[in-house]
Design an enzyme around this catalytic site. Structure first.
Site, short mmCIF file in Angstrom:
data_model
loop_
_atom_site.label_atom_id
_atom_site.label_comp_id
_atom_site.label_asym_id
_atom_site.label_seq_id
_atom_site.Cartn_x
_atom_site.Cartn_y
_atom_site.Cartn_z
N HIS A 74 78.36 9.36 -3.12
CA HIS A 74 77.76 8.11 -2.65
C HIS A 74 78.84 7.02 -2.64
CE1 HIS A 74 74.95 4.83 -2.14
NE2 HIS A 74 75.30 4.27 -3.28
N ASN A 75 78.82 6.17 -1.58
CA ASN A 75 79.82 5.09 -1.47
C ASN A 75 81.21 5.61 -1.81
OD1 ASN A 75 77.76 3.39 -0.75
ND2 ASN A 75 77.74 2.22 -2.65
N GLU A 116 80.48 9.60 2.19
CA GLU A 116 79.79 8.51 2.87
C GLU A 116 80.76 7.47 3.38
OE1 GLU A 116 75.97 5.56 2.13
OE2 GLU A 116 77.17 6.18 0.41
N ASP A 124 80.40 3.55 5.00
CA ASP A 124 79.67 2.37 5.46
C ASP A 124 80.58 1.63 6.44
OD1 ASP A 124 77.57 2.94 3.88
OD2 ASP A 124 77.82 1.30 2.47
N HIS A 137 81.62 -1.95 1.23
CA HIS A 137 80.24 -2.06 0.79
C HIS A 137 79.68 -3.38 1.31
CE1 HIS A 137 76.81 -0.75 -1.28
NE2 HIS A 137 76.89 -1.55 -2.33
N GLU A 179 76.91 5.33 7.64
CA GLU A 179 76.03 4.16 7.60
C GLU A 179 76.60 3.19 8.63
OE1 GLU A 179 73.18 3.54 5.88
OE2 GLU A 179 73.32 5.67 5.40
#
Length: 754
Positions: free
Chosen positions: A312-313, A342, A344, A357, A391
């Site tokens: 995650h992230n 991931e 973003d 983020h 994302e």
């Protein structure tokens, strides 16, 4: 080049590295550079440099070097382009990918060191158990030899034993010191003069002190009236104590040939006690089944039938609010076998998308730099598919740039096969070897060009965030976003890259069963996922037989903390994403689970989580899977002191069973003032509800009456990957660094219960 010529060339390079070479040592945080002379030791096991204020700390074990990168391939060199690429290289060290960035005086010098270090790395992997033990002891000796005369007197040896966490009677230590001192001499008056121990004598001294009585007892049980094992006695031990009924006499003879150090015993094809000790320190003497270090599971099942190691992230190195972002975070994850990372992605300057983020003050990195890293490292640790979880927060023009970047850099590695109408299940990991899957939104009708899709943002919740500056920025960003449509304009070319991992919103299990296609998947926030696992565990498992589910930590975890992944694995969720950058019990469980199946990042789910017509509710598992686990914690070996402590530790061991139903735990009593060979002989029992979903975590602490107990080390293992019988458990630090030779010695038995 023949193997013999390669070895000769490698040895020549090592000689060059041993002589030492001056390099410029570059640090990102310091504009000033320093010249240091680097060299490897005679055994090619250690890299060191001088001058240094750190003393012996200015050394790196070759076995801890993960890779050597050529050119500007670290954040440090990318930030400082003043040095010619061909003279630069970086040594990547340890689980945290610490980089040692060096600049040579010439390209030829840099090339020689890169090749020499790679040869030394290969050489260190080939060192046997006996040699590894010698190297560790010698390293301690060199630290204690402050005047560098190559010897230690008794007082220096006794102080060193204390540093090694050994408390031993002084008179007994002196007796063993005299026995090890082969160079003692007699004066004219007949008085014995003690000389100092050289490095070889100290190794012998250390071995006498650390003799293992508990191993001797095991050995004597099968040796009869003599002090050795025949192949038949060895086989009997493997059958009775270790429950390895598959072992044949031929295998025992091959082990004797490998581990026996005494030539006469080798000739007679018998195993001495010393050979047995080395065997018990090798792969077959460890708790983790060495067969599970290979890919032993069926890899031809549909993708939804596997647990997939996921981050995650991934771009973050620390917290979710102000922490730095780095491509190094992706490298570390991929090197650990992570198969889903991931990104973003947001609009960046100069039409160049960036990753960070959103709504926070975390630093930004270029999308293209991450894709370059993925292209290079995706299949270093595993050949099975990597999922890029996008994302997407970009405008259509920058989405087009994203698609172009991935097409240009990843090329044919991207899985772009259109889904066929007749397909009802996804391909297998074997079908997708070497492929990269793009997870994201997809247009319903791609022939009509760009279109609208729903916009679902996983950005951090603003509740429970104490940092006022960050809160204000997040509130401002959220308000701007709320003014916009709930729809996101999606570029056709980006949509075309999404095939097997189309993101869709989850409403309920009835709708997903009726409407989802096998290539559609949903993401669940932590609280929603945990609630579904608890209240609708059977339905969640049925859903997860057919579709991929991704879960991720709650937005309030701004310090990048993690949730316990077990409850979501119990519900069959394939992609349980954790913050890989955050060490702790949750990440220990995660990495422990994915050790099995060759650490390839894919674990086949138990048959009751795959088979149609078989239901499983983790809240009501029934007794058909139940087993009884019996553990005896016998002893510990060379347990280190907590950082900064000068006192001998008072260790105890806590064992925790994680899995279906509530955690179970037990612990040994405390052994005072003994870190080098504490004995507990503590027996414990656990009821294992579902072994296939259970993990066992051993944690060693230093007891403190007045404050919190100090963490020493831990080891986490899938219950189904444990070997039965007598085995060693090698400990790792909080950050996952091996604490070798620190270990605990255990006896394990397991049986099914009705």
């Amino acid at each position: 080049m023949s193997a013999e010529n390669q070895k000769s060339s490698g040895e020549q390079l090592l000689l060059r590295l041993q002589r030492g070479t001056p390099f410029i040592k570059v640090k990102e945080e310091q504009r000033k550079t320093h010249e240091r002379t680097f060299c490897v030791n005679k055994e090619a096991t250690m890299l060191s440099y001088r001058p240094s204020k750190k003393g012996w700390k200015a050394r790196y074990m070759v076995e801890d070097i993960k890779e050597v990168r050529v050119g500007h391939e670290t954040d440090t060199f990318k930030a400082r382009h003043t040095f010619p690429k061909e003279t630069c290289f970086s040594v990547i060290i340890g689980v945290n990918n610490k980089s040692l960035n060096l600049v040579a005086r010439s390209a030829e010098e840099a090339k020689a060191w890169v090749e020499g270090l790679k040869y030394a790395m290969a050489h260190s992997k080939a060192i046997d158990i006996h040699k590894q033990q010698q190297i560790w002891i010698r390293d301690y000796f060199l630290k204690a030899d402050t005047n560098k005369d190559g010897t230690l007197d008794f007082d220096e040896c006794f102080k060193l034993l204390n540093k090694m966490n050994m408390k031993i009677d002084r008179s007994h230590a002196k007796k063993l010191f005299k026995e090890a001192d082969a160079r003692k001499s007699e004066t004219a008056s007949g008085k014995i003069v003690e000389n100092r121990l050289d490095i070889d004598e100290f190794v012998e001294f250390y071995r006498k002190i650390t003799d293992r009585t508990e191993l001797k007892e095991v050995f004597n049980k099968y040796s009869g009236d003599d002090d050795y094992w025949t192949a038949a006695e060895f086989m009997k031990f493997m059958h009775e104590s270790q429950k390895r009924v598959d072992v044949k006499e031929e295998w025992c003879l091959s082990v004797i040939d490998k581990y026996e150090q005494k030539e006469l015993c080798k000739q007679k094809r018998i195993l001495s006690y010393d050979g047995f000790v080395l065997f018990m320190l090798g792969p077959n003497g460890l708790l983790f089944n060495p067969f599970h270090n290979t890919i032993y599971q069926d890899m031809t099942q549909p993708l939804t039938h596997y647990f997939i190691a996921s981050s995650h992230n991934t771009y973050l190195m620390h917290d979710q609010l102000r922490g730095p972002s780095s491509t190094e975070a992706y490298i570390k994850c991929l090197q650990k076998g992570c198969r889903c990372v991931e990104l973003d992605v947001w609009d960046g300057p100069d039409n160049d998308p960036v990753v960070y983020h959103g709504h926070t003050l975390t630093s930004k990195i270029l999308f293209r730099d991450i894709i370059e890293v993925v292209n290079k490292y995706a299949f270093v640790a595993s050949e099975y598919p990597v999922i890029l979880s996008l994302e997407n927060h970009c405008s259509v023009p920058q989405q087009q740039v994203m698609a172009d970047i991935m097409q240009q850099i990843l090329g044919d590695k991207i899985y772009k096969e259109p889904v066929k109408t007749e397909d009802t299940i996804p391909p297998s990991p074997t079908d997708l070897k070497g492929k990269i899957l793009i997870k994201g939104k997809k247009l319903k009708v791609e022939d009509e060009g760009d279109g609208d899709v729903s916009d679902e943002d996983e950005a951090a919740d603003i509740e429970n965030i104490e940092d006022e500056e960050v809160r204000k920025q997040m509130e401002s960003s959220k308000k701007k976003k709320e003014k916009k449509s709930k729809k996101l304009k999606l570029a056709k070319d980006l949509s075309l890259l999404v095939t097997l991992c189309k993101s869709v919103h989850f409403h309920n299990f009835k709708e997903s069963a009726q409407k989802y296609k096998f290539y559609e998947m949903s993401s669940f926030g932590e609280s929603k996922a945990v609630e579904l696992a608890k209240s609708h565990g059977e339905q969640y498992n049925e859903h997860n037989k057919k579709f991929l589910s991704r879960t991720y930590p709650a937005g309030w975890r701004t310090n990048s903390s993690n949730y316990n992944p077990c409850s979501l694995w119990n519900a069959g969720c394939a992609i349980v994403a954790l913050n890989y950058q955050t060490h702790g019990e949750e990440m220990d469980l995660y990495l422990g689970k994915f050790k099995q199946n060759g650490n390839c990042g894919y674990i086949l789910k138990p048959v009751f989580m795959r088979k149609e017509g078989v239901t499983f509710d983790p809240e009501k598992p029934g007794d058909q899977y139940k087993s009884k686990l019996k553990i005896k914690i016998i002893s510990g070996q060379q347990l280190p002191k907590p950082k900064g402590s000068k006192e001998i530790i008072d260790p105890f061991v806590k064992v925790t069973l994680h899995g279906v139903f509530q955690e179970q735990e037990d612990k040994t009593e405390v052994v005072e003032n003994n870190g080098f060979n504490p004995h507990w002989n503590h027996e414990m029992e656990f009821d294992v509800k579902v072994p296939e979903l259970s993990l066992l975590r051993f944690t060693v602490y230093d007891y403190d009456m007045s404050t919190k107990n100090d963490f020493i080390g831990q080891y986490t293992i899938p219950v189904t990957s444990m070997q039965l019988g007598y085995h060693h458990v090698h400990l790792v630090s909080k950050k996952g660094v091996s604490l070798s030779p620190a270990s605990i010695f255990v006896h394990i038995m397991m049986s099914a219960t009705s």
